[in-house]
Scaffold this motif. Structure first.
Motif, short mmCIF file in Angstrom:
data_model
loop_
_atom_site.label_atom_id
_atom_site.label_comp_id
_atom_site.label_asym_id
_atom_site.label_seq_id
_atom_site.Cartn_x
_atom_site.Cartn_y
_atom_site.Cartn_z
N GLN A 115 0.83 -1.21 0.00
CA GLN A 115 0.00 0.00 0.00
C GLN A 115 0.86 1.25 0.00
O GLN A 115 0.50 2.26 -0.62
CB GLN A 115 -0.92 -0.01 1.22
CG GLN A 115 -2.03 -1.07 1.15
CD GLN A 115 -2.86 -1.12 2.41
OE1 GLN A 115 -2.32 -1.07 3.52
NE2 GLN A 115 -4.17 -1.22 2.28
N GLU A 116 2.00 1.20 0.68
CA GLU A 116 2.92 2.33 0.67
C GLU A 116 3.39 2.65 -0.74
O GLU A 116 3.69 3.80 -1.06
CB GLU A 116 4.14 2.04 1.56
CG GLU A 116 3.86 2.03 3.05
CD GLU A 116 3.66 3.43 3.58
OE1 GLU A 116 4.67 4.13 3.84
OE2 GLU A 116 2.49 3.84 3.73
N HIS A 117 3.47 1.63 -1.58
CA HIS A 117 3.89 1.82 -2.97
C HIS A 117 2.71 2.05 -3.90
O HIS A 117 2.89 2.09 -5.13
CB HIS A 117 4.69 0.60 -3.44
CG HIS A 117 6.06 0.51 -2.83
ND1 HIS A 117 7.14 1.25 -3.28
CD2 HIS A 117 6.53 -0.23 -1.79
CE1 HIS A 117 8.22 0.96 -2.56
NE2 HIS A 117 7.87 0.06 -1.65
N GLY A 118 1.51 2.17 -3.35
CA GLY A 118 0.36 2.52 -4.18
C GLY A 118 -0.43 1.36 -4.72
O GLY A 118 -1.34 1.54 -5.54
N PHE A 119 -0.15 0.14 -4.29
CA PHE A 119 -0.90 -1.01 -4.77
C PHE A 119 -2.25 -1.12 -4.05
O PHE A 119 -2.38 -0.80 -2.86
CB PHE A 119 -0.12 -2.31 -4.53
CG PHE A 119 1.06 -2.50 -5.44
CD1 PHE A 119 0.89 -3.02 -6.73
CD2 PHE A 119 2.33 -2.16 -5.02
CE1 PHE A 119 1.98 -3.20 -7.56
CE2 PHE A 119 3.43 -2.35 -5.85
CZ PHE A 119 3.26 -2.86 -7.12
N ALA B 82 10.20 -6.47 8.21
CA ALA B 82 11.31 -6.22 7.29
C ALA B 82 11.12 -7.01 5.99
O ALA B 82 11.41 -6.50 4.89
CB ALA B 82 12.63 -6.58 7.94
N THR B 83 10.65 -8.24 6.11
CA THR B 83 10.37 -9.04 4.92
C THR B 83 9.37 -8.32 4.02
O THR B 83 9.57 -8.19 2.81
CB THR B 83 9.80 -10.42 5.32
OG1 THR B 83 10.82 -11.16 5.99
CG2 THR B 83 9.34 -11.19 4.10
N GLY B 84 8.27 -7.85 4.62
CA GLY B 84 7.26 -7.16 3.83
C GLY B 84 7.80 -5.90 3.17
O GLY B 84 7.47 -5.60 2.01
N LYS B 85 8.65 -5.18 3.88
CA LYS B 85 9.19 -3.93 3.33
C LYS B 85 10.02 -4.20 2.08
O LYS B 85 9.83 -3.53 1.04
CB LYS B 85 10.05 -3.25 4.39
CG LYS B 85 10.76 -2.01 3.88
CD LYS B 85 11.58 -1.34 4.99
CE LYS B 85 12.28 -0.09 4.46
NZ LYS B 85 13.01 0.64 5.53
N TYR B 86 10.93 -5.16 2.17
CA TYR B 86 11.86 -5.35 1.05
C TYR B 86 11.23 -6.15 -0.09
O TYR B 86 11.61 -5.96 -1.25
CB TYR B 86 13.15 -6.00 1.56
CG TYR B 86 13.90 -5.07 2.49
CD1 TYR B 86 14.40 -3.85 2.03
CD2 TYR B 86 14.06 -5.39 3.83
CE1 TYR B 86 15.04 -2.98 2.88
CE2 TYR B 86 14.72 -4.53 4.69
CZ TYR B 86 15.21 -3.32 4.21
OH TYR B 86 15.85 -2.45 5.06
N LEU B 87 10.25 -7.00 0.22
CA LEU B 87 9.55 -7.67 -0.87
C LEU B 87 8.69 -6.67 -1.63
O LEU B 87 8.65 -6.68 -2.87
CB LEU B 87 8.69 -8.81 -0.34
CG LEU B 87 7.90 -9.57 -1.41
CD1 LEU B 87 8.83 -10.19 -2.46
CD2 LEU B 87 7.01 -10.65 -0.78
#
Length: 410
Positions: free
Chosen positions: A24-28, A385-390
């Protein structure tokens, strides 16, 4: 925040939900589907430790000393049923093949970089509106005698040697911080810099944040197949089909069934953990670790959660009451002020263990199908952290060096 398309995340544990939040942070636009619901698997009943200093490879050289004796003992903390099961035996062979110092060091080197950013990733969620709390340490590490502490101290030395800063000191009076420990605990350490959460409420708060920002979370949505294509799709148990621009599989110990055909060949074995909660005469304030008995304990909603065991079985096999009874038997030896007949929330959860101790994070052979799992006992601490980098990989096409060793196609 511009739209980047629709993503279906399969799995509503902390790994799947953290991935959804960062997408969501990336707009998805995000939909999260789960067979049972939020935190219904190993994200619910674990000890809730955010302990990078203990986020280490499970397969270690000491296994060659105690492993063969313990594995087939039904009351030992590490257990595997003696049965004809080729996949389980293959996993055990690969797991034991990692139990050498050189391989432990190799895996630890790969885990260290994500360990270093694990707590920052929780802070990022908090700043972004996730209301769940993280609680500061210290952790109390207890032993009945000095010789029991040798293995633990060696692990901490190994973690420090690979670049983590670990502050630990001798604790002269363990009951000062952990009054539920009895006089049998003669040797104790105070481990700083770690945190803990109450896993169920925290993961629910993460789910609430995803929904508040426009995401959809559906319980009772069992995905039985992921179909590749320009727009991949998930096929549900009721026969319905849903398409998206990208799909993330974050189903823990059930991950292989949805990803094997897309090149994810690493074995993922359910390492089942058990827990329950008890009341203590004096309220618990700190996490307690008893390495010799393999018990991880945490304050939980006014009670004291005691978690333990590593049981290699199928993820959907029935609850084994004998495992809880074995934990209780050991706990009674070293704890006081607890009515162990007043147990609540007895639970088993299937943690996804890989033989080499590395998670599976990244793109599969299918262009728009991704995987996030295989964290073993460390899904909670490494989930954000996994969610952030994926999510970064899915949005930009760039793999952060932190997750590069966890390529699911290795």
């Amino acid at each position: 925040m511009s739209s980047s398309g629709k993503v279906i995340v399969v799995g509503a544990g902390i790994v799947g939900l953290a991935t959804a939040w960062h997408l969501q942070e990336h707009g998805f636009e995000v939909s999260v589907l789960d067979r049972d619901g939020v935190a219904a698997g190993s994200s619910w009943g674990n000890a809730g430790w955010l302990a990078p200093a203990k986020t280490i490879p499970l397969s270690e050289p000491g296994l060659w000393t105690y492993g063969p004796k313990e594995l087939f003992n039904p009351v030992s903390p590490m257990h595997m049923p003696l049965r004809v099961d080729p996949k389980l035996w293959l996993f055990l062979a690969q797991f034991m093949a990692q139990a050498f110092q050189r391989k432990w060091d190799s895996t630890m080197a790969d885990l260290t970089e994500i360990d270093k950013v694990a707590l920052e990733a929780f802070d990022e969620l908090s700043i972004g509106g996730v209301e769940g709390l993280t609680h500061e340490g210290p952790f109390v590490i207890g032993f009945e005698e000095e010789r029991q502490s040798a293995g633990f101290r060696k692990e901490i030395d190994g973690v420090s040697r690979h670049g983590q800063k670990v502050e630990m000191s001798r604790l002269e009076n363990p009951q000062e911080l952990a009054p539920m420990l009895n006089e049998q605990i003669q040797v104790a350490y105070r481990l700083e810099g770690q945190r803990f959460i109450e896993p169920g409420p925290y993961v629910q708060s993460l789910a609430d944040a995803v929904v508040k920002r426009g995401g959809v979370i559906r319980a009772g949505a069992e995905v039985v197949h992921v179909a590749k294509g320009d727009r991949p799709a998930v096929i549900l148990a009721d026969g319905s089909r849903e398409e998206a621009d990208k799909v993330v599989v974050a189903t823990g110990a059930w991950l292989p069934g949805l990803t094997r055909e897309y090149g994810v060949k690493t074995l993922v074995q359910a390492g089942r953990g058990y827990s329950f909660s008890v009341a203590t005469d004096i309220p618990a304030k700190h996490s307690v670790y008893l390495p010799h008995h393999r018990m991880a304990c945490t304050p939980y909603e006014g009670r004291f959660r005691i978690a333990g065991t590593m049981e290699f079985r199928g993820p959907d096999e029935p609850f084994q009451q004998g495992r809880v009874d074995a934990i209780v038997s050991q706990a009674k030896k070293v704890m006081r002020g607890i009515d162990f007949n007043d147990r609540q929330d007895e639970w088993v959860g299937s943690r996804p263990v890989t033989p080499d101790g590395r998670p599976l994070i990244g793109q599969t052979k299918a262009e728009n199908i991704y995987v996030a799992g295989g964290h073993g006992m460390w899904g909670v601490v490494l989930g954000p952290a996994t969610g952030k980098y994926l999510a970064e990989l899915m949005a930009t096409g760039n793999t952060n060096p932190i997750i590069k060793p966890f390529d699911p196609l290795r």
